[in-house]
Design a protein around this motif. Sequence first.
Motif: not given
Ligand SMILES: [Mg+2]
Length: 508
Positions: A5-7, A149-151, A173-175
């Motif tokens: 899950i990407d919250l 972690e997301e990245p 690079y997560d923007f």
């Molecule tokens: Mg995101």
Amino acid sequence: MVLGIDLGTSNTVCASLSRDGSPVLIPDAYNKDLQTTPSIALIEGKKAYAGGFAENLYESLPDKQIISFFKRSFGTQDPVYFDDYNNPWFSETVASLILKKVKHDAELYLPDGFKQAVITVPAHYNDVQRKSVIEAARLADLELSAIVEEPVAAALFYGSYNKNIDEEIILIYDFGGGTFDLTLITKSGNQLNVIAKDGVNKLGGKEFDKLVHNAIEEGYEKAFKRPFPNDKLTTNRIQKIAENIKIELNDSEHPRDISKWIMVGRDAFEATFYYTNYANQANELIAKTEAAVNRCLRSLGMQLKDINKIVLIGGTSSSKLVYNFWKQKVMPQQELIYHQPLSSVAKGAALYAASFGNGSSAGSDITPIDLKSVSTYNIGLMIANDPNRQIDLLIHRNTPLPVSSKKVYKINPKQVDYIHFDLCQFWDPKEDVHQLGTIKVGPFATFGEFYLEVAVENRLNGTIGIKVKNADNGRDIKFEFIRKESNHKYDYQQQKALVDDVYLNNYI
Ligand SMILES: [Mg+2]
Ligand SMILES: Nc1ncnc2c1ncn2[C@@H]1O[C@H](COP(=O)(O)OP(=O)(O)OP(=O)(O)O)[C@@H](O)[C@H]1O
């Protein structure tokens, strides 16, 4: 089966693995075309609405506040909403509504259900923010096998179909909608090494929306010579309009000014959005991401030219302005990659979840992932009320995880009943020291002088554990960890009752 899950601040995305082991997105249970859930909620009496439901309802409930961007409040003790009975709702509690909604989607989509999930967190999240996400899962009765972690999740997904990137240095690079996050990784076979991380907590698509929002307000005030209304319906509506205009400005093949008729209550006016104005301000925001990239590279003694690939993910990275900004910075031999920016975090989380091997139908085909990571921040202790504000550094940033370190203090119980330490995380002690809370030790069971040992552990998932003992005899000493004071104390039982009591989306 497994669940990743990407919250997200703007959108929550959920993924699992198909039978061949490749990650797939889990659609909304009642609308298969929807593969993301807006991270918004609306609460009315004993009913709550999460995701698209909340989005569809706000026009018919004009005096209701849409609860959005609550991810930005993780780690604070301040409620993000008060319901009709004046109960405080914390970011964790609102997040748990979104999690319950996607959990329900997953239960209906996956024939064998699932046991545990992996939730992603921004790489630059500190200890309390990470623990808030874990708490949101607990409130939603969602069993976690890990947070990642997301990245890093995005890198796992990217690495899963790019086998030839061994020994390269890759910048993820997560923007996104609310945060900017970056991670430097290398990959070697099944081993993924995170070598450094950085980010900016409150920098995302929302700041770009605000540029358009400001222009709308100015246009209104100029046309009608009165202040812009701040009722809930207008706020909810203008947020959406500003976001759409922003995307139009960002996406235009040929940059151009945009004119639009805007309705505010009964007032209609034509607003013009000047591309050059917008682009200049947007580039200032993008330059802040560059500063974080440079700080991260500097922490390893590297420069941008040392990177082999930059992988752009997150919705804000979809903007041509972001792409063009980096295109001008990179050398011809460096690759700037833009691939599945909205789904790669959730897909990577599902891959990571599968590596824990809890009953995936793809089972033994899944190669275990050996994730090596480093501490995001420097971690230190400061004796509370020390006039010199001197920080004893225990853990350096970029140290391989897990890591623990301790510091010994001489205590004279005749002089003090208690000793308080502030636990701090920071990149630069002169700039951004974040006090996570206070470790209160005492009262002491002895009268004679002794040495007190405080041990701090930074775990693989980035959270912090603390142990306090008497260094002379090795016995543990009880302590209390006090988070920053707030008028509204978070109480698990109360928040759990709130979540359990509401009827969610008319079906949960
Ligand atoms: Mg995101
Ligand atoms: N083409 C586009 N140009 C500019 N911005 C865009 C575009 N498409 C989407 N966005 C923005 O991307 C943001 C959402 O991105 P994303 O879904 O990656 O965020 P998130 O994962 O929810 O947030 P975060 O990762 O920060 O917690 C929104 O602000 C949205 O307006």
